[in-house]
Scaffold this motif. Structure first.
Motif, PDB file in Angstrom:
ATOM      1  N   GLN A 190     -21.367 -98.011 -54.030  1.00  0.00           N
ATOM      2  CA  GLN A 190     -21.364 -96.549 -53.998  1.00  0.00           C
ATOM      3  C   GLN A 190     -22.060 -95.981 -55.232  1.00  0.00           C
ATOM      4  N   ALA A 191     -21.832 -96.629 -56.369  1.00  0.00           N
ATOM      5  CA  ALA A 191     -22.507 -96.191 -57.590  1.00  0.00           C
ATOM      6  C   ALA A 191     -24.020 -96.353 -57.456  1.00  0.00           C
ATOM      7  N   GLN A 192     -24.450 -97.418 -56.771  1.00  0.00           N
ATOM      8  CA  GLN A 192     -25.883 -97.593 -56.520  1.00  0.00           C
ATOM      9  C   GLN A 192     -26.435 -96.453 -55.667  1.00  0.00           C
ATOM     10  N   LEU A 193     -25.672 -96.078 -54.627  1.00  0.00           N
ATOM     11  CA  LEU A 193     -26.112 -94.956 -53.795  1.00  0.00           C
ATOM     12  C   LEU A 193     -26.204 -93.671 -54.609  1.00  0.00           C
ATOM     13  N   GLU A 194     -25.206 -93.459 -55.473  1.00  0.00           N
ATOM     14  CA  GLU A 194     -25.219 -92.271 -56.327  1.00  0.00           C
ATOM     15  C   GLU A 194     -26.447 -92.284 -57.244  1.00  0.00           C
ATOM     16  N   MET A 195     -26.758 -93.472 -57.769  1.00  0.00           N
ATOM     17  CA  MET A 195     -27.911 -93.578 -58.655  1.00  0.00           C
ATOM     18  C   MET A 195     -29.205 -93.325 -57.892  1.00  0.00           C
ATOM     19  N   ARG A 196     -29.314 -93.851 -56.677  1.00  0.00           N
ATOM     20  CA  ARG A 196     -30.506 -93.599 -55.880  1.00  0.00           C
ATOM     21  C   ARG A 196     -30.648 -92.108 -55.550  1.00  0.00           C
ATOM     22  N   ALA A 197     -29.500 -91.477 -55.248  1.00  0.00           N
ATOM     23  CA  ALA A 197     -29.540 -90.035 -54.984  1.00  0.00           C
ATOM     24  C   ALA A 197     -29.989 -89.273 -56.222  1.00  0.00           C
ATOM     25  N   LEU A 198     -29.504 -89.698 -57.380  1.00  0.00           N
ATOM     26  CA  LEU A 198     -29.900 -89.040 -58.629  1.00  0.00           C
ATOM     27  C   LEU A 198     -31.395 -89.240 -58.904  1.00  0.00           C
ATOM     28  N   LEU A 199     -31.874 -90.462 -58.692  1.00  0.00           N
ATOM     29  CA  LEU A 199     -33.306 -90.719 -58.882  1.00  0.00           C
ATOM     30  C   LEU A 199     -34.148 -89.917 -57.896  1.00  0.00           C
ATOM     31  N   LEU A 200     -33.590 -89.693 -56.697  1.00  0.00           N
ATOM     32  CA  LEU A 200     -34.292 -88.878 -55.715  1.00  0.00           C
ATOM     33  C   LEU A 200     -34.394 -87.427 -56.187  1.00  0.00           C
ATOM     34  N   HIS A 201     -33.317 -86.943 -56.834  1.00  0.00           N
ATOM     35  CA  HIS A 201     -33.347 -85.598 -57.407  1.00  0.00           C
ATOM     36  C   HIS A 201     -34.374 -85.493 -58.523  1.00  0.00           C
ATOM     37  N   LEU A 202     -34.480 -86.561 -59.322  1.00  0.00           N
ATOM     38  CA  LEU A 202     -35.383 -86.518 -60.469  1.00  0.00           C
ATOM     39  C   LEU A 202     -36.837 -86.748 -60.083  1.00  0.00           C
ATOM     40  N   MET A 221     -40.393 -94.052 -46.430  1.00  0.00           N
ATOM     41  CA  MET A 221     -40.689 -95.483 -46.504  1.00  0.00           C
ATOM     42  C   MET A 221     -40.073 -96.096 -47.756  1.00  0.00           C
ATOM     43  N   GLU A 222     -40.122 -95.385 -48.845  1.00  0.00           N
ATOM     44  CA  GLU A 222     -39.521 -95.877 -50.089  1.00  0.00           C
ATOM     45  C   GLU A 222     -38.008 -95.990 -49.949  1.00  0.00           C
ATOM     46  N   LEU A 223     -37.387 -94.984 -49.289  1.00  0.00           N
ATOM     47  CA  LEU A 223     -35.935 -95.018 -49.103  1.00  0.00           C
ATOM     48  C   LEU A 223     -35.514 -96.169 -48.177  1.00  0.00           C
ATOM     49  N   LYS A 224     -36.305 -96.421 -47.143  1.00  0.00           N
ATOM     50  CA  LYS A 224     -35.958 -97.482 -46.190  1.00  0.00           C
ATOM     51  C   LYS A 224     -35.863 -98.847 -46.870  1.00  0.00           C
ATOM     52  N   GLU A 225     -36.625 -99.035 -47.931  1.00  0.00           N
ATOM     53  CA  GLU A 225     -36.598-100.301 -48.643  1.00  0.00           C
ATOM     54  C   GLU A 225     -35.377-100.439 -49.558  1.00  0.00           C
ATOM     55  N   LYS A 226     -34.701 -99.308 -49.842  1.00  0.00           N
ATOM     56  CA  LYS A 226     -33.637 -99.339 -50.847  1.00  0.00           C
ATOM     57  C   LYS A 226     -32.238 -99.082 -50.279  1.00  0.00           C
ATOM     58  N   VAL A 227     -32.141 -98.589 -49.057  1.00  0.00           N
ATOM     59  CA  VAL A 227     -30.828 -98.268 -48.504  1.00  0.00           C
ATOM     60  C   VAL A 227     -30.501 -99.219 -47.373  1.00  0.00           C
ATOM     61  N   LEU A 228     -29.213 -99.250 -47.027  1.00  0.00           N
ATOM     62  CA  LEU A 228     -28.754-100.189 -46.016  1.00  0.00           C
ATOM     63  C   LEU A 228     -28.771 -99.587 -44.615  1.00  0.00           C
ATOM     64  N   GLN A 253     -35.748 -83.655 -50.216  1.00  0.00           N
ATOM     65  CA  GLN A 253     -35.120 -84.455 -51.259  1.00  0.00           C
ATOM     66  C   GLN A 253     -33.635 -84.100 -51.415  1.00  0.00           C
ATOM     67  N   GLU A 254     -33.354 -82.800 -51.439  1.00  0.00           N
ATOM     68  CA  GLU A 254     -31.960 -82.355 -51.585  1.00  0.00           C
ATOM     69  C   GLU A 254     -31.112 -82.841 -50.409  1.00  0.00           C
ATOM     70  N   THR A 255     -31.646 -82.687 -49.195  1.00  0.00           N
ATOM     71  CA  THR A 255     -30.879 -83.060 -48.004  1.00  0.00           C
ATOM     72  C   THR A 255     -30.626 -84.564 -47.949  1.00  0.00           C
ATOM     73  N   LEU A 256     -31.663 -85.356 -48.196  1.00  0.00           N
ATOM     74  CA  LEU A 256     -31.494 -86.816 -48.179  1.00  0.00           C
ATOM     75  C   LEU A 256     -30.580 -87.287 -49.304  1.00  0.00           C
ATOM     76  N   SER A 257     -30.645 -86.607 -50.445  1.00  0.00           N
ATOM     77  CA  SER A 257     -29.748 -86.959 -51.545  1.00  0.00           C
ATOM     78  C   SER A 257     -28.292 -86.719 -51.159  1.00  0.00           C
ATOM     79  N   ASN A 258     -28.024 -85.593 -50.492  1.00  0.00           N
ATOM     80  CA  ASN A 258     -26.654 -85.325 -50.026  1.00  0.00           C
ATOM     81  C   ASN A 258     -26.214 -86.352 -49.002  1.00  0.00           C
ATOM     82  N   THR A 259     -27.158 -86.775 -48.149  1.00  0.00           N
ATOM     83  CA  THR A 259     -26.824 -87.800 -47.157  1.00  0.00           C
ATOM     84  C   THR A 259     -26.459 -89.117 -47.842  1.00  0.00           C
ATOM     85  N   LEU A 260     -27.231 -89.492 -48.837  1.00  0.00           N
ATOM     86  CA  LEU A 260     -26.951 -90.728 -49.568  1.00  0.00           C
ATOM     87  C   LEU A 260     -25.581 -90.687 -50.235  1.00  0.00           C
ATOM     88  N   ARG A 261     -25.240 -89.570 -50.806  1.00  0.00           N
ATOM     89  CA  ARG A 261     -24.029 -89.486 -51.630  1.00  0.00           C
ATOM     90  C   ARG A 261     -22.765 -89.293 -50.806  1.00  0.00           C
TER      91      ARG A 261
END
Length: 348
Positions: A190-202, A221-228, A253-261
């Motif tokens: 979950q912390a990894q997902l939070e970090m990916r969401a944060l990196l997506l925001h940045l 395409m970048e997200l598909k390589e990093k999420v499950l 970016q905002e919407t996908l970040s919320n989805t990740l988190r």
């Protein structure tokens, strides 16, 4: 009102004096004899002088009131044309006709006001754009620096911790220790997902001369390589202004970040198409969803999405059902062909 009274008195005196002067000059009568004629001569048992006085008063005051009304109407029409010019940059159409000199004067004032207004708007826009550009460049640089540091340090450490916990869990047959290890592993994931969401925001919001569809495809395409979870998308080229594309990219970016988190989804569908003159961007997941009464619909990320949609003249609709998922949809008018030509002309 004073002008009407003054004009009426002047015309009354003029119309009374004209007959008296004519009689005095042409009939060679003295003033006493003239006044005697006015008094003694009668028509319908009314002295001639009273007829002349009444006629002069009626005509003079009628002319005074009529000319005043005409002047006031002209003033109102001119005032309305100038007001329309100030408010809407055109003089409008009127049935009232003025002299060519007045029309030329109004056209000259119109041209001066429009030219000055456009010059001030251009100067203000250029100054604001230059300042915004400088601020955005500094923000992007700082975001990139933070993203690099987090990716190279915290994100890598979380990934290593997750791999280590997975190896320990698989090699451990003790049920008493395996349960807390699994809990820790889920926490790290979950912390990894939070970090990916944060990196997506940045991640910088600029598309770097790419179209919105190309930028979204690269992001997904970048997200598909990093999420499950599974990400499906359908993207079309849509004619939008540069500002609208940048805002929509940030909305994605905002919407996908919320989805990740928050969503805990296994499937995410992203749609970006044009239908009936509207650009439609939609993100749909099959996650946990939420109720409007929970207050999550007004969370910081989704509130940002709504505000950004309004800023570009669009609408945002958020529908969520607990245990079934969430849909975030943004619609905004596309840019017409003639607008594109205008924008290209200005840019050139």
């Amino acid at each position: 009102m004073k002008a009407v009274i003054g004009r009426g008195l002047f015309l009354s005196l003029l119309l009374i004096m004209i007959p008296a002067v004519y009689i005095y000059l042409f009939l060679r009568l003295s003033l006493k004899e003239v006044w005697f004629i006015f008094y003694e001569s009668e028509f319908a048992n009314v002295p001639l002088g009273l007829w002349i006085l009444t006629t002069a008063l009626v005509l003079s005051w009628g002319i005074a009131i009529w000319t005043s009304f005409i002047g006031r109407s002209k003033e109102q029409v001119i005032e309305q044309r100038l007001t329309d010019l100030i408010d809407t940059e055109h003089t409008g159409e009127s049935n009232e006709k003025f002299s060519p000199r007045v029309d030329r004067a109004i056209d000259s004032v119109s041209n001066v006001i429009i030219t000055q207004r456009k010059s001030l708007q251009r100067i203000t826009d250029e100054r604001a754009e230059a300042q915004d550009k400088l601020i955005q460049e500094r923000i992007v640089q700082e975001r990139q620096r933070l993203a690099r540091e987090l990716h190279d340090s915290v994100s890598q450490q979380l990934f290593a911790a997750s791999m280590l916990l997975s190896a320990i869990t698989e090699g451990n047959d003790d049920a008493d220790t395996q349960k807390p290890l699994l809990q820790v592993e889920r926490m790290v994931q979950q912390a990894q997902l939070e970090m990916r969401a944060l990196l997506l925001h940045l991640r910088p919001a600029a598309l770097n001369n790419k179209s919105l569809a190309e930028g979204l495809e690269e992001l997904l395409m970048e997200l598909k390589e990093k999420v499950l979870f599974d990400i499906r998308y359908r993207l079309e080229e849509v004619n939008l202004s540069k500002g609208a594309e940048d805002h929509l990219f940030r909305i994605a970016q905002e919407t996908l970040s919320n989805t990740l988190r928050h969503a805990q989804a296994t499937e995410v569908d992203v749609l970006f198409v044009e239908r009936d003159g509207l650009a439609i961007f939609r993100v749909q997941d099959n996650g946990v969803g939420f109720k409007e009464s929970d207050g999550k619909g007004g969370s910081y990320g989704l509130q940002n999405v709504k505000e950004r949609a309004i800023e570009i003249g669009g609408t945002c609709k958020i529908v969520s059902v607990p245990s079934q998922g969430t849909i975030v949809e943004v619609k905004l008018p596309t840019r017409k062909g003639e607008d594109t030509v205008d924008q290209d002309t200005v840019s050139g």
